[in-house]
Design a protein around this motif. Structure first.
Motif, PDB file in Angstrom:
ATOM      1  N   ASP A  99      -6.195   4.035 -11.937  1.00 23.82           N
ATOM      2  CA  ASP A  99      -7.274   4.182 -10.962  1.00 23.82           C
ATOM      3  C   ASP A  99      -6.988   3.374  -9.702  1.00 23.82           C
ATOM      4  N   GLU A 100      -6.360   2.199  -9.878  1.00 26.05           N
ATOM      5  CA  GLU A 100      -6.017   1.388  -8.708  1.00 26.05           C
ATOM      6  C   GLU A 100      -5.037   2.155  -7.826  1.00 26.05           C
ATOM      7  N   ASN A 101      -4.063   2.804  -8.448  1.00 29.44           N
ATOM      8  CA  ASN A 101      -3.106   3.589  -7.676  1.00 29.44           C
ATOM      9  C   ASN A 101      -3.789   4.744  -6.960  1.00 29.44           C
ATOM     10  N   GLU A 102      -4.735   5.365  -7.668  1.00 32.30           N
ATOM     11  CA  GLU A 102      -5.483   6.464  -7.037  1.00 32.30           C
ATOM     12  C   GLU A 102      -6.302   5.942  -5.861  1.00 32.30           C
ATOM     13  N   TYR A 103      -6.855   4.737  -6.046  1.00 31.33           N
ATOM     14  CA  TYR A 103      -7.635   4.129  -4.953  1.00 31.33           C
ATOM     15  C   TYR A 103      -6.747   3.908  -3.729  1.00 31.33           C
ATOM     16  N   LEU A 104      -5.533   3.414  -3.964  1.00 26.63           N
ATOM     17  CA  LEU A 104      -4.611   3.166  -2.852  1.00 26.63           C
ATOM     18  C   LEU A 104      -4.184   4.461  -2.165  1.00 26.63           C
ATOM     19  N   ILE A 105      -3.939   5.496  -2.979  1.00 30.23           N
ATOM     20  CA  ILE A 105      -3.562   6.796  -2.383  1.00 30.23           C
ATOM     21  C   ILE A 105      -4.730   7.355  -1.562  1.00 30.23           C
ATOM     22  N   GLY A 106      -5.935   7.186  -2.115  1.00 34.97           N
ATOM     23  CA  GLY A 106      -7.137   7.608  -1.369  1.00 34.97           C
ATOM     24  C   GLY A 106      -7.262   6.849  -0.056  1.00 34.97           C
ATOM     25  N   ASN A 107      -6.990   5.554  -0.130  1.00 35.15           N
ATOM     26  CA  ASN A 107      -7.016   4.695   1.068  1.00 35.15           C
ATOM     27  C   ASN A 107      -6.039   5.219   2.111  1.00 35.15           C
ATOM     28  N   LEU A 108      -4.866   5.566   1.618  1.00 37.54           N
ATOM     29  CA  LEU A 108      -3.782   6.028   2.492  1.00 37.54           C
ATOM     30  C   LEU A 108      -4.166   7.342   3.173  1.00 37.54           C
ATOM     31  N   GLN A 109      -4.729   8.258   2.378  1.00 31.87           N
ATOM     32  CA  GLN A 109      -5.051   9.584   2.921  1.00 31.87           C
ATOM     33  C   GLN A 109      -6.243   9.549   3.876  1.00 31.87           C
ATOM     34  N   SER A 110      -7.138   8.584   3.630  1.00 28.17           N
ATOM     35  CA  SER A 110      -8.326   8.520   4.497  1.00 28.17           C
ATOM     36  C   SER A 110      -8.103   7.621   5.714  1.00 28.17           C
ATOM     37  N   ASP A 111      -6.974   6.960   5.757  1.00 31.05           N
ATOM     38  CA  ASP A 111      -6.724   6.029   6.866  1.00 31.05           C
ATOM     39  C   ASP A 111      -6.417   6.814   8.150  1.00 31.05           C
ATOM     40  N   THR A 112      -7.283   6.638   9.132  1.00 34.10           N
ATOM     41  CA  THR A 112      -7.090   7.369  10.397  1.00 34.10           C
ATOM     42  C   THR A 112      -5.958   6.769  11.226  1.00 34.10           C
ATOM     43  N   TYR A 113      -5.501   5.606  10.833  1.00 36.22           N
ATOM     44  CA  TYR A 113      -4.440   4.941  11.595  1.00 36.22           C
ATOM     45  C   TYR A 113      -3.084   5.091  10.915  1.00 36.22           C
ATOM     46  N   PHE A 114      -2.884   6.222  10.237  1.00 37.67           N
ATOM     47  CA  PHE A 114      -1.582   6.537   9.660  1.00 37.67           C
ATOM     48  C   PHE A 114      -0.924   7.597  10.537  1.00 37.67           C
ATOM     49  N   ASP A 115       0.226   7.262  11.085  1.00 39.32           N
ATOM     50  CA  ASP A 115       0.880   8.154  12.043  1.00 39.32           C
ATOM     51  C   ASP A 115       2.155   8.793  11.495  1.00 39.32           C
ATOM     52  N   GLY A 116       2.431   8.546  10.214  1.00 39.60           N
ATOM     53  CA  GLY A 116       3.704   9.016   9.669  1.00 39.60           C
ATOM     54  C   GLY A 116       3.726  10.527   9.427  1.00 39.60           C
ATOM     55  N   ASP A 117       4.922  11.051   9.219  1.00 33.00           N
ATOM     56  CA  ASP A 117       5.048  12.474   8.884  1.00 33.00           C
ATOM     57  C   ASP A 117       4.931  12.658   7.371  1.00 33.00           C
ATOM     58  N   GLU A 118       5.206  13.876   6.907  1.00 34.43           N
ATOM     59  CA  GLU A 118       5.030  14.168   5.474  1.00 34.43           C
ATOM     60  C   GLU A 118       5.996  13.364   4.602  1.00 34.43           C
ATOM     61  N   TRP A 119       7.180  13.159   5.133  1.00 33.73           N
ATOM     62  CA  TRP A 119       8.145  12.354   4.381  1.00 33.73           C
ATOM     63  C   TRP A 119       7.633  10.928   4.203  1.00 33.73           C
ATOM     64  N   GLN A 120       7.092  10.411   5.267  1.00 33.87           N
ATOM     65  CA  GLN A 120       6.596   9.023   5.191  1.00 33.87           C
ATOM     66  C   GLN A 120       5.354   8.912   4.303  1.00 33.87           C
ATOM     67  N   MET A 121       4.535   9.968   4.339  1.00 34.65           N
ATOM     68  CA  MET A 121       3.382   9.987   3.435  1.00 34.65           C
ATOM     69  C   MET A 121       3.858  10.020   1.981  1.00 34.65           C
ATOM     70  N   LEU A 122       4.896  10.807   1.746  1.00 40.06           N
ATOM     71  CA  LEU A 122       5.462  10.889   0.395  1.00 40.06           C
ATOM     72  C   LEU A 122       5.998   9.527  -0.050  1.00 40.06           C
ATOM     73  N   LEU A 123       6.689   8.870   0.852  1.00 35.97           N
ATOM     74  CA  LEU A 123       7.226   7.535   0.530  1.00 35.97           C
ATOM     75  C   LEU A 123       6.085   6.544   0.237  1.00 35.97           C
ATOM     76  N   GLN A 124       5.047   6.567   1.052  1.00 35.72           N
ATOM     77  CA  GLN A 124       3.922   5.646   0.845  1.00 35.72           C
ATOM     78  C   GLN A 124       3.196   5.939  -0.468  1.00 35.72           C
ATOM     79  N   LYS A 125       3.104   7.206  -0.819  1.00 37.01           N
ATOM     80  CA  LYS A 125       2.483   7.558  -2.114  1.00 37.01           C
ATOM     81  C   LYS A 125       3.334   7.037  -3.266  1.00 37.01           C
ATOM     82  N   ALA A 126       4.642   7.157  -3.095  1.00 40.16           N
ATOM     83  CA  ALA A 126       5.556   6.643  -4.129  1.00 40.16           C
ATOM     84  C   ALA A 126       5.397   5.133  -4.277  1.00 40.16           C
ATOM     85  N   ILE A 127       5.210   4.449  -3.163  1.00 49.72           N
ATOM     86  CA  ILE A 127       5.004   2.991  -3.209  1.00 49.72           C
ATOM     87  C   ILE A 127       3.647   2.674  -3.846  1.00 49.72           C
ATOM     88  N   ALA A 128       2.648   3.488  -3.520  1.00 41.28           N
ATOM     89  CA  ALA A 128       1.281   3.234  -4.018  1.00 41.28           C
ATOM     90  C   ALA A 128       1.189   3.301  -5.533  1.00 41.28           C
TER      91      ALA A 128
END
Lengths: 187, 152
Positions: A99-128
């Motif tokens: 659930d903590e990981n899901e919370y972080l992924i949710g945080n990432l997806q809802s963050d309006t200050y994320f400027d990365g492309d799909e690759w970077q989103m994929l990398l951040q999800k992998a880190i999350a």
């Protein structure tokens, strides 16, 4: 007022304490912000944690014994504050690591200050989805390029254990990316 | 065992950029916001300290007056007076004596009280010779005779 020792000397003098602290904030605010941001993965949470971190630093500056460098001490406080913040969130809203990981992924997806492309989103999800310790080690090594020796002082973990954590983290990130990269729409 | 130099794949080497950003001018005002956050609890603490400092003399005076009042009140109501036990009887007011008497009466049960009241009469009656009683009753004196007997 250029180096950390001068800042510390001025912080001990009540007449220059506030000015010195303002200088300390301006010197370290961005590095600490990005360190916290990579742990919480959200700007608003980072803003709260950063303020708490500097308040802790202000309250504890008189007890700082300079056994480690100022930079190490600040990073340690910022890391602990970030972990405490996530644990509080976990107690309030979550019950397990997944659930903590899901919370972080949710945080990432809802963050309006994320400027990365799909690759970077994929990398951040992998880190999350990494375990907490591996996530912190991965970010500090991969993005901030902090040496293992310094990381060892900040996290209170041996260099060998940190290398192992980073190795496992890299393998997991690569596996996640490989298994999910086909979903990325190339344009 | 774990050498970090060669473990990163081409993918990781390619995307080593920070994808996050901050709101515009976020870092410009952060010092002021943090200092406000630090000063806020300090102001609250200082205010509460000032209130306590202001109230301290008043509370001390009130406590002193209360102690004096309690001491005076205690000494006024206490049965033991400084002059000692012997003078206590002399200075006791009638109401004190009445209180003590009432207290004694209430502490005695009914049977004990009845026997205490009638014990003297019973003993007097028992001590009187029946012949004397009979002689007294048989004398049958009228009022004038009784008066003359007394006068003689």
């Amino acid at each position: 007022m250029t180096n950390d020792q001068q800042i510390l000397d001025n912080l001990k003098d009540p007449s220059t304490k506030e000015l010195a602290f303002r200088y300390l904030i301006s010197k370290y605010k961005e590095r600490l912000y990005w360190h916290i941001r990579k742990i919480t993965m959200n700007h608003d949470d980072t803003d709260d944690v950063l303020q708490n971190t500097f308040i802790k630093i202000w309250n504890g500056i008189d007890s700082f014994r300079a056994e480690s460098s100022l930079f190490t001490w600040l990073y340690r406080i910022a890391t602990n504050e970030s972990i405490t913040f996530l644990n509080q969130r976990k107690r309030k809203m979550m019950s397990s690591l997944t659930d903590e990981n899901e919370y972080l992924i949710g945080n990432l997806q809802s963050d309006t200050y994320f400027d990365g492309d799909e690759w970077q989103m994929l990398l951040q999800k992998a880190i999350a989805i990494l375990p907490e310790k591996q996530r912190i080690v991965f970010n500090m090594k991969y993005f901030d390029e902090i040496k293992y020796e310094e990381m060892s002082e900040i996290l209170g973990t041996s260099v060998g254990a940190l290398k192992a954590s980073y190795h496992h983290a890299v393998k997991k990130v690569e596996e996640y990316v490989k298994s999910n990269e086909t979903r990325i729409d190339f344009q | 065992m774990y050498e970090e130099e060669n473990i990163e794949s081409e993918f990781l080497k390619r995307h080593k950029t920070n994808p996050f950003r901050t709101p515009d001018h976020y870092f410009d005002t952060i010092e002021d916001r943090i200092m406000r956050g630090i000063e806020q609890p300090m102001i609250t603490k200082a205010k509460s300290g000032r209130i306590i400092r202001f109230l301290k003399p008043a509370l001390g005076l009130a406590a002193s007056l209360s102690i004096v009042y309690l001491l005076v009140n205690y000494s006024m109501n206490s049965p033991i007076v400084n002059t000692g036990t012997k003078t206590e009887t002399a200075v006791s007011s009638p109401s004190d004596l009445l209180d003590n008497y009432t207290l004694n009466l209430t502490s005695i049960d009914d049977n004990t009280l009845a026997s205490a009241i009638f014990s003297d009469e019973t003993s007097n009656i028992a001590a009187t010779n029946p012949d004397e009683i009979l002689a007294f009753l048989a004398s049958n004196l009228n009022d004038v005779e009784i008066y003359s007997e007394i006068q003689n």
